[in-house]
Write a protein that holds these residues in place. Structure first.
Motif, mmCIF file in Angstrom:
data_model
loop_
_atom_site.group_PDB
_atom_site.id
_atom_site.type_symbol
_atom_site.label_atom_id
_atom_site.label_comp_id
_atom_site.label_asym_id
_atom_site.label_seq_id
_atom_site.Cartn_x
_atom_site.Cartn_y
_atom_site.Cartn_z
ATOM 1 N N LEU A 4 46.896 42.422 41.068
ATOM 2 C CA LEU A 4 46.132 41.460 41.278
ATOM 3 C C LEU A 4 44.967 41.921 41.798
ATOM 4 N N TRP A 5 44.092 40.878 42.401
ATOM 5 C CA TRP A 5 42.803 41.118 43.184
ATOM 6 C C TRP A 5 42.440 39.981 43.968
ATOM 7 N N TYR A 6 41.965 39.974 45.139
ATOM 8 C CA TYR A 6 41.464 39.127 45.953
ATOM 9 C C TYR A 6 39.988 38.880 46.028
ATOM 10 N N HIS A 7 39.703 37.794 46.249
ATOM 11 C CA HIS A 7 38.057 37.544 46.117
ATOM 12 C C HIS A 7 37.952 36.073 46.825
ATOM 13 N N ASP A 8 36.470 35.801 46.926
ATOM 14 C CA ASP A 8 36.060 34.781 47.486
ATOM 15 C C ASP A 8 36.074 33.490 46.725
ATOM 16 N N HIS A 9 36.304 32.416 47.094
ATOM 17 C CA HIS A 9 36.606 31.105 46.372
ATOM 18 C C HIS A 9 36.058 29.807 46.923
ATOM 19 N N ALA A 10 35.005 29.958 47.671
ATOM 20 C CA ALA A 10 34.504 28.865 48.625
ATOM 21 C C ALA A 10 33.708 28.087 47.692
ATOM 22 N N VAL A 11 33.902 26.946 47.531
ATOM 23 C CA VAL A 11 33.214 25.872 46.862
ATOM 24 C C VAL A 11 31.724 26.005 46.701
ATOM 25 N N GLY A 12 31.117 26.192 45.632
ATOM 26 C CA GLY A 12 29.768 26.117 45.521
ATOM 27 C C GLY A 12 29.130 27.518 45.723
ATOM 28 N N LEU A 13 29.894 28.373 46.312
ATOM 29 C CA LEU A 13 29.515 29.663 46.680
ATOM 30 C C LEU A 13 30.278 30.741 46.019
ATOM 31 N N THR A 14 31.002 30.668 45.222
ATOM 32 C CA THR A 14 31.784 31.551 44.602
ATOM 33 C C THR A 14 31.123 32.702 43.865
ATOM 34 N N ALA A 15 30.141 32.503 43.432
ATOM 35 C CA ALA A 15 29.366 33.352 42.494
ATOM 36 C C ALA A 15 28.579 34.312 43.617
ATOM 37 N N ARG A 16 27.814 33.644 44.443
ATOM 38 C CA ARG A 16 27.100 34.339 45.492
ATOM 39 C C ARG A 16 27.932 35.374 46.354
ATOM 40 N N ASN A 17 29.122 34.722 46.874
ATOM 41 C CA ASN A 17 29.999 35.474 47.674
ATOM 42 C C ASN A 17 30.681 36.848 47.006
ATOM 43 N N ASN A 18 30.943 36.773 45.660
ATOM 44 C CA ASN A 18 31.505 37.714 45.027
ATOM 45 C C ASN A 18 30.675 38.792 44.744
ATOM 46 N N TYR A 19 29.228 38.451 44.353
ATOM 47 C CA TYR A 19 28.014 39.014 44.052
ATOM 48 C C TYR A 19 27.941 40.034 45.113
ATOM 49 N N GLY A 20 28.017 39.374 46.274
ATOM 50 C CA GLY A 20 27.691 40.284 47.444
ATOM 51 C C GLY A 20 28.649 41.364 47.970
ATOM 52 N N GLY A 21 29.854 41.079 47.405
ATOM 53 C CA GLY A 21 30.939 42.159 47.635
ATOM 54 C C GLY A 21 32.077 41.632 48.107
ATOM 55 N N LEU A 22 32.592 40.416 48.100
ATOM 56 C CA LEU A 22 33.656 39.990 48.697
ATOM 57 C C LEU A 22 34.884 39.863 47.659
ATOM 58 N N SER A 23 35.483 41.186 47.326
ATOM 59 C CA SER A 23 36.643 41.393 46.439
ATOM 60 C C SER A 23 37.244 42.785 46.810
ATOM 61 N N GLY A 24 38.570 42.877 46.242
ATOM 62 C CA GLY A 24 39.230 44.056 46.458
ATOM 63 C C GLY A 24 40.505 44.123 45.492
ATOM 64 N N PHE A 25 41.333 45.109 45.345
ATOM 65 C CA PHE A 25 42.559 45.244 44.647
ATOM 66 C C PHE A 25 43.595 44.588 45.519
ATOM 67 N N TYR A 26 44.776 44.137 44.679
ATOM 68 C CA TYR A 26 46.159 43.836 45.448
ATOM 69 C C TYR A 26 47.039 44.260 44.581
ATOM 70 N N ILE A 27 47.753 45.214 44.602
ATOM 71 C CA ILE A 27 48.771 45.929 43.863
ATOM 72 C C ILE A 27 50.302 45.609 44.143
ATOM 73 N N ILE A 28 50.968 45.092 43.306
ATOM 74 C CA ILE A 28 52.377 44.735 43.452
ATOM 75 C C ILE A 28 53.234 45.930 42.795
ATOM 76 N N ARG A 29 54.436 46.425 43.365
ATOM 77 C CA ARG A 29 55.083 47.542 42.617
ATOM 78 C C ARG A 29 56.491 46.969 42.966
ATOM 79 N N ASP A 30 57.362 47.445 41.957
ATOM 80 C CA ASP A 30 58.695 47.142 41.683
ATOM 81 C C ASP A 30 59.609 48.346 41.430
ATOM 82 N N ALA A 31 60.951 48.082 41.381
ATOM 83 C CA ALA A 31 61.966 49.164 41.070
ATOM 84 C C ALA A 31 61.734 49.578 39.646
ATOM 85 N N TYR A 32 61.513 48.601 38.607
ATOM 86 C CA TYR A 32 61.173 49.116 37.264
ATOM 87 C C TYR A 32 59.862 49.862 37.021
#
Length: 898
Positions: free
Chosen positions: A184-212
């Motif tokens: 998965l990944w996390y990133h900004d989602h503010a209404v009207g500013l999603t494009a600018r906020n993500n473009y500026g760098g507000l994002s990152g990875f989110y990894i889920i692991r399991d036994a399989y």
């Protein structure tokens, strides 16, 4: 937070932000890619944050801060201001175990002045122009979370766009992690500013692991590499550049950044590696492949996972033995889990190459270079890993168990006072919720893209399955508002057989997905993940409800026939459709033999006859889909890069006449007529061929009436006369004459509406009408006037209507019944009524503009003018209650008779 308190805080922050107006100092957007050497920076690997296990039942908590800091994208560029989490671009990778919940506190420590100022904030859609210029709302993309607190900015689990926080505030989110191993990944989602906020760098990875995942012996640690790929624009001084207007077009970027570095390099060992690839670009898609220095193919990709977890089995991409093998194709927000084996590649280097160009008209020139991979020696001490033969089984959803079908239209309307918008079902973000799926229910969503762009569609808190894609006739959609296919549906693409939360919706097509809603309730969002589109209102809320009484009940209510934003032409007689000849080919095309019937619709919007779109026709690529009387396809389709000559049909089944050179498909409805005419039976076998100057008419049930012209001279004169075919391509009557003179065809050939009677007009040696019943000779009517152009129309009872230069004459079994002083240009029989375009009674000398539609009753009553529609022809619209009026301007109107 109480509403009054939030409003008070908003007012205070807005006043404070006035000291830093968002338009102050906004620079003109003029990106210039810096002249930089590629592959001089090592690929950074974001640090990993792993929360500890729950202690005494307490859910662990991670705290991350959104801050502005300086970041260097390249060795030769000075550090520039960016936004990120914990001073990292991209943010740290959060790694969790499936089933172990996590709380994250996202603290907004950003300045009050935006990173990318907006020249005219008031131009932002809806209320966005009146909101604080710096606001954030973190969304965990791909996570299954509760949506019950969507209005609480301080307990916003899903990152609902309207529940934004301001500098100095903290968003608390609970992530249950009750889903299988996935990237998965996390990133900004503010209404009207999603494009600018993500473009500026507000994002990152989110990894889920399991036994399989643990049991698969996949590469891990230093052999598992995350790749966050982003396209960016830069100013000459090395700073990030973004358009300053309120609603920019798609921002594709012209430089590729991977994990925060421009065109980096990665040193690997000669062994198996795992790459977690994410396209985090605002708008650009990527089609990836490894290339050697000499341009030859590099190692293959083995895709083992997509957005929501593992695939059922590995998918081979970029097979070096197959030059046409598919690449790894990722639209914005899509992820792929791939394995690459570098064994045997010691000392070699490969470039991760991109050749995607999904948006041809909008400056999305490919950026070929992405990453350089340099292969060193093998490590004898490395862990033993292998490529699995099979992966996690996935049970495909059964379409028979679907509770409800919904249709979502993607459109780009130009609205008065608002300019261009990007909308879904013609609705804005602020409009009330329409979709309320029931918790646990299975639904089919049809995503109809009428635009010219590909849109990556994302649904929050859901993992769905791609069912298929099917192209639609955009010409029909734009003119008549109907969603009609032009080709058979295609199955999911390679790599799409698993769980998805983002799917490509190509232009001019309907993409179908099946989704089961749950396990949580609340309000969520679906939207286009081209972030500029999202900020232009291509985003809508929906609510998952547990109460069946509150859920949508009727499928019909959820399946609009057309985009509500689509405006159709209107006119007399309840206008059913409208098009121009120019839509079906240029004047030059028509002079070369194009004579194309209009696109026609049956009841409830089902297709009866489909002609190609205008732009396709001009490219000489004709596409047909044939339907029977029950609106079921009788063939998949056929394509031909050749001219079209004529199209004929009647309601139900019909014939298509074209110079198709490719293999024709069964059953019999396809006929060729060009310089060489070929008739095929229902099994695709050739019956016979003849000169293409003949005429053809079709009747219900697939019957055909073909007039074969005279060929040859003297004793070699042959093949002249009518031939009738039944609905299976069999000849039921062949009246071709050989070695003797025969009457010439001078008028129209036509069937009665029921298909039993047919008539032709003959000019020599004696002008006459010849009528047939069930393919057998029936009556011959001799015409006294030698200069009459014979155009006959038979009725269902066998009576004939003959159009002369000044009279309209009715015949019964060869005897004249009546004569009306109507100079009919064209006639159309509907039951016991004849609709004709005739010279207007007002005496207008310009015949082309003086044609009225007149209804003539065969029972002897007086003719009746139908309103006063000007036209030069009236044609069959393929339905019992519709006709077409062709005007002198080339425009064609389809009218529904009342």
């Amino acid at each position: 937070m109480p509403v009054f308190l939030k409003r008070f805080l908003l007012s205070a922050i807005s006043l404070l932000a006035a000291a830093f107006p968002s338009g102050l100092g906004a620079a003109t957007f003029n990106p210039q890619p810096p002249a930089l050497p590629p592959f001089v920076d090592a690929l950074p690997i974001p640090p990993v944050l792993r929360p500890g296990p729950p202690v005494a039942g307490a859910i662990p908590v991670l705290k991350l801060e959104q801050r502005q800091f300086l970041h260097a994208f390249h060795r030769d560029l000075s550090p520039t201001a960016v936004w990120g989490y914990d001073d990292l671009f991209p943010g740290p990778t959060i790694e969790v175990r499936s089933g172990e919940p996590l709380k994250v506190e996202w603290h907004n420590a950003l300045p009050l002045k935006p990173l990318f100022p907006i020249e005219n904030p008031q131009d932002l859609h809806g209320v966005c122009g009146h909101l604080p210029p710096v606001r954030t709302a973190v969304h965990l993309h791909g996570a299954l979370v509760s949506g019950e607190h969507f209005l609480d900015p301080f307990h916003n689990d899903d990152g609902y766009p309207d529940a934004w926080i301001l500098p100095g505030q903290t968003q608390k989110a609970l992530y249950p992690n009750r889903q299988e191993a996935a990237c998965l990944w996390y990133h900004d989602h503010a209404v009207g500013l999603t494009a600018r906020n993500n473009y500026g760098g507000l994002s990152g990875f989110y990894i889920i692991r399991d036994a399989y995942e643990d049991s698969l012996r996949l590469p891990k640690g230093p052999y598992e590499i995350p790749l966050m790929i982003q396209a960016r624009f830069f100013r000459p001084d090395g700073g990030l550049d973004y358009p300053s207007q309120a609603a920019p077009d798609e921002v594709y970027g012209d430089v590729t950044v991977v994990n925060g570095k421009i065109w980096p390099y990665l040193k690997v060992e000669a062994r198996l590696y795992r790459f977690r690839v994410l396209n985090a670009s605002n708008a650009r898609s990527y089609a990836l492949k490894l290339l050697a220095k000499d341009g030859g193919p590099g190692p293959a990709f083995h895709q083992i996972g997509s957005d929501g977890g593992f695939l059922p089995a590995p998918v081979l991409l970029n097979d070096p033995q197959d030059p046409g093998a598919p690449r790894l194709d990722l639209a914005p927000a899509e992820r792929a889990d791939i394995l690459i084996d570098f064994s045997g590649c010691e000392g070699r280097s490969f470039t991760l190459n991109n050749n995607s160009q999904t948006d041809l008209p909008a400056n999305e020139d490919p950026i070929p270079d992405v990453l350089r991979i340099e292969v060193g020696a093998a490590s004898p001490a490395g862990p033993i890993t292998s490529i699995p033969r099979t992966l996690r089984p996935i049970t495909r959803f059964d379409p028979q168990t679907i509770r409800l079908t919904r249709r979502i239209f993607f459109s780009e309307p130009d609205l008065p006072g608002a300019g261009q918008m990007m909308l879904l079902n013609g609705l804005h973000w602020e409009d009330p919720v329409v979709e309320r799926p029931l918790l646990g229910s299975l639904e089919l969503w049809e995503l109809v893209n009428e635009t010219s762009l590909m849109h990556p569609f994302h649904m929050h808190s859901a993992q769905f399955q791609v069912l298929n894609r099917q192209p639609i006739n955009l010409f029909l959609y734009e003119k008549l508002g109907a969603v009609l296919p032009t080709w058979k549906a295609s199955p999911p693409a390679l790599g799409e057989e698993g769980w998805k939360d983002t799917v490509k919706v190509p232009p001019g097509a309907v993409t179908r997905i099946i989704v089961r809603f749950g396990p949580y309730t609340g309000r969520y969002v679906y939207h286009c993940h081209i972030l500029e589109h999202e900020d232009m209102d291509m985003m809508r809320p929906f609510e998952v409800v547990a109460d069946p009484k509150a859920a949508d009940q009727a499928a019909g209510a959820a399946l609009p026939e057309t985009d509500p934003n689509l405006t159709l032409a209107k006119g007399p007689l309840a206008l059913a459709g409208h098009y121009q000849d120019s839509d079906l080919g240029s004047a030059e095309d028509r002079e070369q033999g194009f004579d194309i019937e209009a696109p026609l619709l049956g009841k409830a919007g089902h297709l009866r006859f489909l002609s190609p779109q205008g732009r396709v026709l001009k490219e000489r690529a004709l596409v047909f889909v044939l339907f029977d009387a029950n609106n079921k396809p009788v063939t998949d389709a056929t394509r031909a890069s050749v001219r079209m000559h004529e199209a004929a049909h009647r309601s139900g089944r019909f014939a298509i006449v074209s110079s198709v050179k490719e293999k024709l498909l069964s059953p019999w409805e396809v006929l060729c007529l060009s310089a060489r005419t070929e008739v095929y039976d229902h099994k695709g076998g050739l019956c016979f061929g003849f000169d293409g100057r003949g005429r053809v008419e079709a009747a219900p049930g697939g019957k055909l009436f073909v007039w074969l012209p005279e060929v040859g001279d003297g004793d070699k004169r042959q093949v002249q006369g009518p031939v009738f075919f039944d609905g299976h391509g069999r000849v039921v009557c062949d009246r071709r004459r050989q070695g003797q003179a025969a009457a010439d065809l001078d008028g129209q050939i036509s069937f009665s509406p029921n298909g039993r009677y047919a008539a032709i007009g003959l000019s020599a040696p004696v002008p006459a009408l010849e009528e047939f019943k069930d393919g057998k000779p029936y009556e011959t009517v001799k015409i006294s006037s030698p200069d009459t152009v014979l155009k006959a129309r038979p009725f269902d009872n066998g009576d004939l209507a003959c159009m002369g230069p000044s009279d309209l004459v009715f015949y019964h079994r060869g005897r004249e019944l009546r004569r009306d002083p109507i100079a009919a240009e064209a006639c159309l029989v509907r039951g016991d009524k004849l609709f004709c375009v005739a010279k207007s009674a007002n005496g207008d000398s310009d015949v082309a503009k003086a044609m009225d539609l007149i209804r003539v009753n065969a029972d002897g009553t007086d003719p009746v003018a139908v309103q006063g529609l000007r036209g030069v022809a009236v044609r069959d619209a393929g339905l019992n209650n519709e006709i077409k009026i062709v005007q002198d301007s080339g425009e064609v109107f389809v009218y529904r008779l009342r």
